[in-house]
Motif scaffolding. Sequence first.
Motif, PDB file in Angstrom:
ATOM      1  N   ASP A 271      13.048 -14.677  -8.779  1.00  0.00           N
ATOM      2  CA  ASP A 271      12.983 -14.375  -7.345  1.00  0.00           C
ATOM      3  C   ASP A 271      11.594 -14.758  -6.816  1.00  0.00           C
ATOM      4  N   ILE A 272      11.530 -15.695  -5.889  1.00  0.00           N
ATOM      5  CA  ILE A 272      10.238 -16.107  -5.355  1.00  0.00           C
ATOM      6  C   ILE A 272      10.047 -15.665  -3.905  1.00  0.00           C
ATOM      7  N   SER A 273      10.840 -14.679  -3.474  1.00  0.00           N
ATOM      8  CA  SER A 273      10.647 -14.125  -2.139  1.00  0.00           C
ATOM      9  C   SER A 273       9.458 -13.166  -2.151  1.00  0.00           C
ATOM     10  N   VAL A 274       8.797 -13.033  -1.030  1.00  0.00           N
ATOM     11  CA  VAL A 274       7.659 -12.124  -0.916  1.00  0.00           C
ATOM     12  C   VAL A 274       8.145 -10.693  -0.858  1.00  0.00           C
ATOM     13  N   ASN A 275       7.588  -9.842  -1.705  1.00  0.00           N
ATOM     14  CA  ASN A 275       7.941  -8.421  -1.728  1.00  0.00           C
ATOM     15  C   ASN A 275       6.898  -7.646  -0.924  1.00  0.00           C
ATOM     16  N   PRO A 276       7.273  -7.081   0.241  1.00  0.00           N
ATOM     17  CA  PRO A 276       6.295  -6.386   1.084  1.00  0.00           C
ATOM     18  C   PRO A 276       5.605  -5.213   0.371  1.00  0.00           C
ATOM     19  N   GLU A 277       6.315  -4.522  -0.511  1.00  0.00           N
ATOM     20  CA  GLU A 277       5.705  -3.410  -1.231  1.00  0.00           C
ATOM     21  C   GLU A 277       4.616  -3.892  -2.189  1.00  0.00           C
ATOM     22  N   VAL A 278       4.876  -5.012  -2.829  1.00  0.00           N
ATOM     23  CA  VAL A 278       3.875  -5.594  -3.729  1.00  0.00           C
ATOM     24  C   VAL A 278       2.681  -6.100  -2.927  1.00  0.00           C
ATOM     25  N   THR A 279       2.957  -6.710  -1.791  1.00  0.00           N
ATOM     26  CA  THR A 279       1.867  -7.164  -0.922  1.00  0.00           C
ATOM     27  C   THR A 279       0.988  -5.996  -0.514  1.00  0.00           C
ATOM     28  N   ALA A 280       1.611  -4.872  -0.173  1.00  0.00           N
ATOM     29  CA  ALA A 280       0.848  -3.676   0.215  1.00  0.00           C
ATOM     30  C   ALA A 280       0.022  -3.145  -0.948  1.00  0.00           C
ATOM     31  N   ASP A 281       0.570  -3.211  -2.162  1.00  0.00           N
ATOM     32  CA  ASP A 281      -0.166  -2.767  -3.344  1.00  0.00           C
ATOM     33  C   ASP A 281      -1.392  -3.652  -3.582  1.00  0.00           C
ATOM     34  N   LEU A 282      -1.220  -4.965  -3.459  1.00  0.00           N
ATOM     35  CA  LEU A 282      -2.341  -5.886  -3.624  1.00  0.00           C
ATOM     36  C   LEU A 282      -3.394  -5.672  -2.540  1.00  0.00           C
ATOM     37  N   LEU A 283      -2.929  -5.434  -1.323  1.00  0.00           N
ATOM     38  CA  LEU A 283      -3.861  -5.169  -0.227  1.00  0.00           C
ATOM     39  C   LEU A 283      -4.643  -3.884  -0.485  1.00  0.00           C
ATOM     40  N   GLY A 284      -3.967  -2.879  -1.038  1.00  0.00           N
ATOM     41  CA  GLY A 284      -4.644  -1.627  -1.373  1.00  0.00           C
ATOM     42  C   GLY A 284      -5.734  -1.835  -2.409  1.00  0.00           C
ATOM     43  N   SER A 285      -5.459  -2.677  -3.395  1.00  0.00           N
ATOM     44  CA  SER A 285      -6.473  -2.992  -4.405  1.00  0.00           C
ATOM     45  C   SER A 285      -7.671  -3.663  -3.755  1.00  0.00           C
ATOM     46  N   ALA A 286      -7.391  -4.600  -2.840  1.00  0.00           N
ATOM     47  CA  ALA A 286      -8.474  -5.289  -2.139  1.00  0.00           C
ATOM     48  C   ALA A 286      -9.306  -4.318  -1.308  1.00  0.00           C
ATOM     49  N   GLN A 287      -8.630  -3.365  -0.655  1.00  0.00           N
ATOM     50  CA  GLN A 287      -9.343  -2.418   0.201  1.00  0.00           C
ATOM     51  C   GLN A 287     -10.223  -1.454  -0.593  1.00  0.00           C
ATOM     52  N   ARG A 288      -9.844  -1.173  -1.828  1.00  0.00           N
ATOM     53  CA  ARG A 288     -10.694  -0.310  -2.661  1.00  0.00           C
ATOM     54  C   ARG A 288     -11.967  -1.029  -3.102  1.00  0.00           C
ATOM     55  N   LEU A 289     -11.934  -2.349  -3.016  1.00  0.00           N
ATOM     56  CA  LEU A 289     -13.101  -3.146  -3.396  1.00  0.00           C
ATOM     57  C   LEU A 289     -13.916  -3.587  -2.178  1.00  0.00           C
ATOM     58  N   VAL A 290     -13.223  -3.833  -1.071  1.00  0.00           N
ATOM     59  CA  VAL A 290     -13.877  -4.290   0.157  1.00  0.00           C
ATOM     60  C   VAL A 290     -13.346  -3.438   1.310  1.00  0.00           C
ATOM     61  N   LYS A 291     -14.131  -2.499   1.788  1.00  0.00           N
ATOM     62  CA  LYS A 291     -13.654  -1.525   2.775  1.00  0.00           C
ATOM     63  C   LYS A 291     -13.262  -2.158   4.099  1.00  0.00           C
ATOM     64  N   SER A 292     -13.829  -3.307   4.435  1.00  0.00           N
ATOM     65  CA  SER A 292     -13.552  -3.920   5.733  1.00  0.00           C
ATOM     66  C   SER A 292     -12.210  -4.638   5.789  1.00  0.00           C
ATOM     67  N   VAL A 293     -11.549  -4.796   4.645  1.00  0.00           N
ATOM     68  CA  VAL A 293     -10.270  -5.500   4.617  1.00  0.00           C
ATOM     69  C   VAL A 293      -9.173  -4.653   5.255  1.00  0.00           C
ATOM     70  N   THR A 294      -8.375  -5.265   6.107  1.00  0.00           N
ATOM     71  CA  THR A 294      -7.216  -4.602   6.724  1.00  0.00           C
ATOM     72  C   THR A 294      -5.999  -5.513   6.589  1.00  0.00           C
ATOM     73  N   ALA A 295      -4.878  -5.025   7.073  1.00  0.00           N
ATOM     74  CA  ALA A 295      -3.655  -5.840   7.049  1.00  0.00           C
ATOM     75  C   ALA A 295      -3.830  -7.114   7.865  1.00  0.00           C
ATOM     76  N   ASP A 296      -4.680  -7.065   8.878  1.00  0.00           N
ATOM     77  CA  ASP A 296      -4.924  -8.247   9.706  1.00  0.00           C
ATOM     78  C   ASP A 296      -5.717  -9.313   8.954  1.00  0.00           C
ATOM     79  N   SER A 297      -6.332  -8.921   7.831  1.00  0.00           N
ATOM     80  CA  SER A 297      -7.098  -9.881   7.036  1.00  0.00           C
ATOM     81  C   SER A 297      -6.195 -10.793   6.216  1.00  0.00           C
ATOM     82  N   LEU A 298      -4.925 -10.410   6.067  1.00  0.00           N
ATOM     83  CA  LEU A 298      -3.989 -11.159   5.234  1.00  0.00           C
ATOM     84  C   LEU A 298      -3.663 -12.506   5.876  1.00  0.00           C
TER      85      LEU A 298
END
Length: 374
Positions: A271-298
Amino acid sequence: MQKRIAIVGGGIVGATAAYYLSKLPGSEKIKVTLFDDGVGQASKAAAGIISPWLSKRRNQQWYRLAKAGADLYPELIHDAQLGTDVYQQTGTIVTREDEADLETLFALAQDRRKTAATMGDVTTLTAQEVQDQVPLLTAPQPGVLITGGARVDGGALVEGLLASASKRNLKISHERVKLNAQGQVITSLGARQFDRVILAVGAWLKELVAPLGVNADIRPQKGQLIELAVKDYPLQEHMPVVMPEGERDFVPFGHGKLIVGATHENDGKFDISVNPEVTADLLGSAQRLVKSVTADSLTGVRVGTRAYTSDFAPFFGLVPEHEDFLVASGLGSSGLTTGPQIGKFLAGSALYGGTPDWSQYEKPLTTYLASSAE
């Protein structure tokens, strides 16, 4: 009469094999056709870290292969005239919060460096020193810096290698092909016979070799990563990549581009479709490392399918009882590290023949390929 060689699969192994088949002595006497439909390919979706030296894998054959792959990169990038947007030795930082774990990691790095000059210098860094190296980070941990570590954009690497080979003896056919029991390649224009065929289709190998009466120990795994727009620091393209403890890999590129990932989703398979839950998990990891990252940064999401064997080790070489065919698969998440070296090995074998001894890098192919009649 020119020798005809086919490559099935245009990922990191197939692209590197095609490149060397256009460069090695005798390449002027061959014609190469590469078949690839471009769907789900792990290499084109990947951006990763070339830094195998601190792996705790017990498989020494894998480690020797990965080390050889890391050693090959500077030469390959130079010879193919690819730029720093494709590959750059920025250094890698592996972080550990616990002081004792950090000391153990540093000791391992010092020991591995004795037989791996490509590692460069090895130093320990405080959390503040890590942040000085990677100012994007707002929650750094102390770590070990390996100056020879690098980042690579898999898609750009594959594209560059194929473009170079296409100027010489490579023709690319953008289609999915099959094999028949007679060892022919079944294309949209009918069956074609080649002198040698390199099978580099990753997770799709099991289906591809079935008509040859071969069963391959291969399973698919989905991987997803995200691209983010972040503050564009001066000289950001030289920032080390970071392998943070407890988080996804953190790969800064130039011009305010950051890649975070990738995931390992066994249930995702092809399955090569984008999984929104996985995207949110990856974004959460990024936000724990860089506080300025938001969903708009994607700015983008990449998805691909990796190939794994039962023991998580790659394999490559001549297909038993079908020695006009060469094969590679099972590279897993280390494909960008091991793939170029495997591709070079297979190119040499396809061009010159013989039965090379690669036992220092892998188990016998019969570990992973068996007659379906058995």
